[in-house]
Design a protein around this motif. Structure first.
Motif, PDB file in Angstrom:
ATOM      1  N   LEU A  48       0.831  -1.196   0.000  1.00  0.00           N
ATOM      2  CA  LEU A  48       0.000   0.000   0.000  1.00  0.00           C
ATOM      3  C   LEU A  48       0.871   1.254   0.000  1.00  0.00           C
ATOM      4  O   LEU A  48       1.889   1.327   0.682  1.00  0.00           O
ATOM      5  N   GLY A  49       0.455   2.226  -0.792  1.00  0.00           N
ATOM      6  CA  GLY A  49       1.066   3.545  -0.790  1.00  0.00           C
ATOM      7  C   GLY A  49      -0.037   4.580  -0.740  1.00  0.00           C
ATOM      8  O   GLY A  49      -1.218   4.244  -0.642  1.00  0.00           O
ATOM      9  N   THR A  50       0.331   5.854  -0.825  1.00  0.00           N
ATOM     10  CA  THR A  50      -0.677   6.905  -0.876  1.00  0.00           C
ATOM     11  C   THR A  50      -0.295   7.919  -1.939  1.00  0.00           C
ATOM     12  O   THR A  50       0.888   8.198  -2.157  1.00  0.00           O
ATOM     13  N   ASP A  51      -1.290   8.474  -2.587  1.00  0.00           N
ATOM     14  CA  ASP A  51      -1.079   9.557  -3.533  1.00  0.00           C
ATOM     15  C   ASP A  51      -1.010  10.870  -2.743  1.00  0.00           C
ATOM     16  O   ASP A  51      -1.266  10.907  -1.537  1.00  0.00           O
ATOM     17  N   ILE A  52      -0.732  11.949  -3.428  1.00  0.00           N
ATOM     18  CA  ILE A  52      -0.531  13.231  -2.771  1.00  0.00           C
ATOM     19  C   ILE A  52      -1.795  13.744  -2.074  1.00  0.00           C
ATOM     20  O   ILE A  52      -1.733  14.531  -1.136  1.00  0.00           O
ATOM     21  N   ASP A  53      -2.971  13.269  -2.512  1.00  0.00           N
ATOM     22  CA  ASP A  53      -4.229  13.694  -1.894  1.00  0.00           C
ATOM     23  C   ASP A  53      -4.724  12.717  -0.836  1.00  0.00           C
ATOM     24  O   ASP A  53      -5.865  12.800  -0.388  1.00  0.00           O
ATOM     25  N   GLY A  54      -3.850  11.792  -0.421  1.00  0.00           N
ATOM     26  CA  GLY A  54      -4.207  10.852   0.634  1.00  0.00           C
ATOM     27  C   GLY A  54      -4.910   9.606   0.155  1.00  0.00           C
ATOM     28  O   GLY A  54      -5.184   8.705   0.955  1.00  0.00           O
ATOM     29  N   VAL A  55      -5.208   9.519  -1.131  1.00  0.00           N
ATOM     30  CA  VAL A  55      -5.882   8.337  -1.670  1.00  0.00           C
ATOM     31  C   VAL A  55      -4.907   7.155  -1.659  1.00  0.00           C
ATOM     32  O   VAL A  55      -3.786   7.270  -2.167  1.00  0.00           O
ATOM     33  N   PRO A  56      -5.301   6.011  -1.082  1.00  0.00           N
ATOM     34  CA  PRO A  56      -4.414   4.850  -1.096  1.00  0.00           C
ATOM     35  C   PRO A  56      -4.228   4.316  -2.504  1.00  0.00           C
ATOM     36  O   PRO A  56      -5.149   4.385  -3.331  1.00  0.00           O
ATOM     37  N   VAL A  57      -3.040   3.794  -2.784  1.00  0.00           N
ATOM     38  CA  VAL A  57      -2.737   3.232  -4.094  1.00  0.00           C
ATOM     39  C   VAL A  57      -2.151   1.838  -3.925  1.00  0.00           C
ATOM     40  O   VAL A  57      -1.487   1.541  -2.928  1.00  0.00           O
ATOM     41  N   ILE A  58      -2.420   0.981  -4.895  1.00  0.00           N
ATOM     42  CA  ILE A  58      -1.873  -0.370  -4.907  1.00  0.00           C
ATOM     43  C   ILE A  58      -1.216  -0.627  -6.258  1.00  0.00           C
ATOM     44  O   ILE A  58      -1.599  -0.049  -7.275  1.00  0.00           O
ATOM     45  N   LEU A  59      -0.221  -1.482  -6.255  1.00  0.00           N
ATOM     46  CA  LEU A  59       0.462  -1.927  -7.467  1.00  0.00           C
ATOM     47  C   LEU A  59       0.177  -3.415  -7.621  1.00  0.00           C
ATOM     48  O   LEU A  59       0.537  -4.206  -6.738  1.00  0.00           O
ATOM     49  N   VAL A  60      -0.471  -3.789  -8.721  1.00  0.00           N
ATOM     50  CA  VAL A  60      -0.921  -5.180  -8.866  1.00  0.00           C
ATOM     51  C   VAL A  60      -0.640  -5.694 -10.273  1.00  0.00           C
ATOM     52  O   VAL A  60      -0.523  -4.930 -11.233  1.00  0.00           O
ATOM     53  N   SER A  61      -0.537  -7.004 -10.383  1.00  0.00           N
ATOM     54  CA  SER A  61      -0.295  -7.657 -11.663  1.00  0.00           C
ATOM     55  C   SER A  61      -1.617  -7.948 -12.367  1.00  0.00           C
ATOM     56  O   SER A  61      -2.606  -8.315 -11.724  1.00  0.00           O
ATOM     57  N   ALA A  62      -1.612  -7.808 -13.680  1.00  0.00           N
ATOM     58  CA  ALA A  62      -2.808  -8.114 -14.462  1.00  0.00           C
ATOM     59  C   ALA A  62      -3.168  -9.585 -14.378  1.00  0.00           C
ATOM     60  O   ALA A  62      -4.302  -9.972 -14.679  1.00  0.00           O
ATOM     61  N   LEU A  63      -2.222 -10.420 -13.953  1.00  0.00           N
ATOM     62  CA  LEU A  63      -2.468 -11.854 -13.864  1.00  0.00           C
ATOM     63  C   LEU A  63      -3.188 -12.256 -12.579  1.00  0.00           C
ATOM     64  O   LEU A  63      -3.669 -13.386 -12.469  1.00  0.00           O
ATOM     65  N   PHE A 117       5.631   5.600  -4.423  1.00  0.00           N
ATOM     66  CA  PHE A 117       5.542   4.188  -4.061  1.00  0.00           C
ATOM     67  C   PHE A 117       6.936   3.610  -3.826  1.00  0.00           C
ATOM     68  O   PHE A 117       7.166   2.874  -2.857  1.00  0.00           O
ATOM     69  N   LEU A 118       7.886   3.946  -4.693  1.00  0.00           N
ATOM     70  CA  LEU A 118       9.239   3.425  -4.542  1.00  0.00           C
ATOM     71  C   LEU A 118       9.940   4.006  -3.320  1.00  0.00           C
ATOM     72  O   LEU A 118      10.795   3.344  -2.722  1.00  0.00           O
ATOM     73  N   LYS A 125      11.088  -1.916  -7.047  1.00  0.00           N
ATOM     74  CA  LYS A 125      11.799  -1.509  -8.261  1.00  0.00           C
ATOM     75  C   LYS A 125      12.093  -2.707  -9.154  1.00  0.00           C
ATOM     76  O   LYS A 125      12.267  -2.564 -10.374  1.00  0.00           O
ATOM     77  N   LEU A 126      12.147  -3.916  -8.574  1.00  0.00           N
ATOM     78  CA  LEU A 126      12.433  -5.128  -9.337  1.00  0.00           C
ATOM     79  C   LEU A 126      11.354  -5.442 -10.363  1.00  0.00           C
ATOM     80  O   LEU A 126      11.622  -6.083 -11.380  1.00  0.00           O
ATOM     81  N   TYR A 127      10.106  -4.983 -10.116  1.00  0.00           N
ATOM     82  CA  TYR A 127       9.009  -5.369 -11.002  1.00  0.00           C
ATOM     83  C   TYR A 127       8.046  -4.239 -11.346  1.00  0.00           C
ATOM     84  O   TYR A 127       7.116  -4.430 -12.135  1.00  0.00           O
ATOM     85  N   ILE A 128       8.266  -3.055 -10.795  1.00  0.00           N
ATOM     86  CA  ILE A 128       7.288  -1.984 -10.950  1.00  0.00           C
ATOM     87  C   ILE A 128       7.054  -1.596 -12.408  1.00  0.00           C
ATOM     88  O   ILE A 128       5.967  -1.145 -12.774  1.00  0.00           O
ATOM     89  N   ASP A 129       8.069  -1.778 -13.254  1.00  0.00           N
ATOM     90  CA  ASP A 129       7.936  -1.390 -14.659  1.00  0.00           C
ATOM     91  C   ASP A 129       7.612  -2.552 -15.581  1.00  0.00           C
ATOM     92  O   ASP A 129       7.614  -2.387 -16.808  1.00  0.00           O
ATOM     93  N   PHE A 130       7.331  -3.732 -15.015  1.00  0.00           N
ATOM     94  CA  PHE A 130       6.889  -4.851 -15.854  1.00  0.00           C
ATOM     95  C   PHE A 130       5.596  -4.444 -16.552  1.00  0.00           C
ATOM     96  O   PHE A 130       4.722  -3.793 -15.952  1.00  0.00           O
ATOM     97  N   PRO A 131       5.416  -4.821 -17.819  1.00  0.00           N
ATOM     98  CA  PRO A 131       4.233  -4.366 -18.562  1.00  0.00           C
ATOM     99  C   PRO A 131       2.901  -4.835 -18.004  1.00  0.00           C
ATOM    100  O   PRO A 131       1.862  -4.216 -18.272  1.00  0.00           O
ATOM    101  N   ASP A 132       2.900  -5.931 -17.218  1.00  0.00           N
ATOM    102  CA  ASP A 132       1.626  -6.422 -16.686  1.00  0.00           C
ATOM    103  C   ASP A 132       1.284  -5.825 -15.331  1.00  0.00           C
ATOM    104  O   ASP A 132       0.222  -6.125 -14.777  1.00  0.00           O
ATOM    105  N   PHE A 133       2.153  -4.961 -14.794  1.00  0.00           N
ATOM    106  CA  PHE A 133       1.860  -4.338 -13.498  1.00  0.00           C
ATOM    107  C   PHE A 133       1.263  -2.956 -13.710  1.00  0.00           C
ATOM    108  O   PHE A 133       1.665  -2.213 -14.609  1.00  0.00           O
TER     109      PHE A 133
END
Length: 251
Positions: A48-63, A117-118, A125-133
């Motif tokens: 879990l992370g947060t955006d600048i307006d406090g909205v929580p953000v998630i990083l997830v795989s399309a799979l 997030f980073l 950083k190992l997977y954040i730029d994978f095309p399915d994330f």
């Protein structure tokens, strides 16, 4: 027959602050979605992370099942709050009902969220730029706070968001703000360790700033420090952070 007394307390500013801290200080959360294949609730763990307006953000795989579920139905719930010693039900937790918004890769919002997030999850950083994330913003609609036995509250989505005209300006200068703080306060890590009552050898760094406060991290430990009220001028951000970081030394 008398009506059963409500278990809910009137939501006050203390409850709102506790809810904000439970959400913004969480490094991970339990995510509940509706499985499109079965219709059953499906729960999983997400960073879990947060955006600048406090909205929580998630990083997830399309799979993953939860990504497919969010694409079919954007309704989701997050459970945050760490159990401590003793009865886990005696510790505060927050359930946040949200609407998931996909973040377009390559957009300015994506770049901002990626950087934030980073700062909090360096190993991503190992997977954040994978095309399915991809990132989703989980915009709060309402929330249920259980502050411990006999302390239940209902919150509105806006109670968990940072509604400040300075959001964009603070986001634009966030990295420079942290660099300036480190340059101006050589003992910043030690001051944060003292503030959090952590061992002096713990290396603390600021991993996120916004108009409502800042986040500091040391290894797997994350602490959230809230301002008394959100700032409305980006030039005030450094003085507010310094005031909190060095508050114990002024007593």
């Amino acid at each position: 027959m008398k009506d059963q007394a409500s278990v809910l307390r009137e939501t006050d500013e203390e409850a709102r602050k506790l809810a904000r801290v439970l959400l913004r200080s969480a490094r991970y959360a339990a995510l509940a979605v509706l499985d499109p294949a079965t219709g059953f609730p499906f729960a999983s763990r997400v960073l879990l992370g947060t955006d600048i307006d406090g909205v929580p953000v998630i990083l997830v795989s399309a799979l993953s099942t939860h990504t497919k579920a969010l694409e079919a139905d954007p309704r989701a719930s997050l459970l945050t709050g760490e159990p401590g010693r003793g009865d886990p039900l005696a510790h505060p937790r927050l359930t946040t009902q949200s609407i998931a918004e996909p973040v377009e890769r390559g957009s300015a919002v994506h770049q901002r969220i990626r950087t934030r997030f980073l700062d909090r999850h360096a190993k991503a950083k190992l997977y954040i730029d994978f095309p399915d994330f991809r990132f989703f913003r989980l915009v709060p609609q309402s929330a249920s706070l259980n502050g411990g036995f006999g302390r239940a509250y209902v919150l509105e989505g806006a109670d968990l968001m940072i509604l400040s005209p300075a959001n964009e300006a603070v986001a634009a200068q966030a990295a420079q703000t942290v660099r300036d703080l480190v340059e101006e306060h050589a003992d910043l890590s030690e001051a944060l360790a003292e503030l959090f009552k952590a061992p002096n050898d713990a290396a603390w760094r600021i991993c996120g700033v916004d108009c409502a406060g800042f986040d500091a991290i040391s290894g797997d430990l994350l602490n959230r420090c809230e301002f008394e009220s959100p700032i409305e001028n980006a030039t005030d951000i450094k003085s507010h952070i310094s005031k909190i970081a060095y508050s114990l030394r002024e007593i």
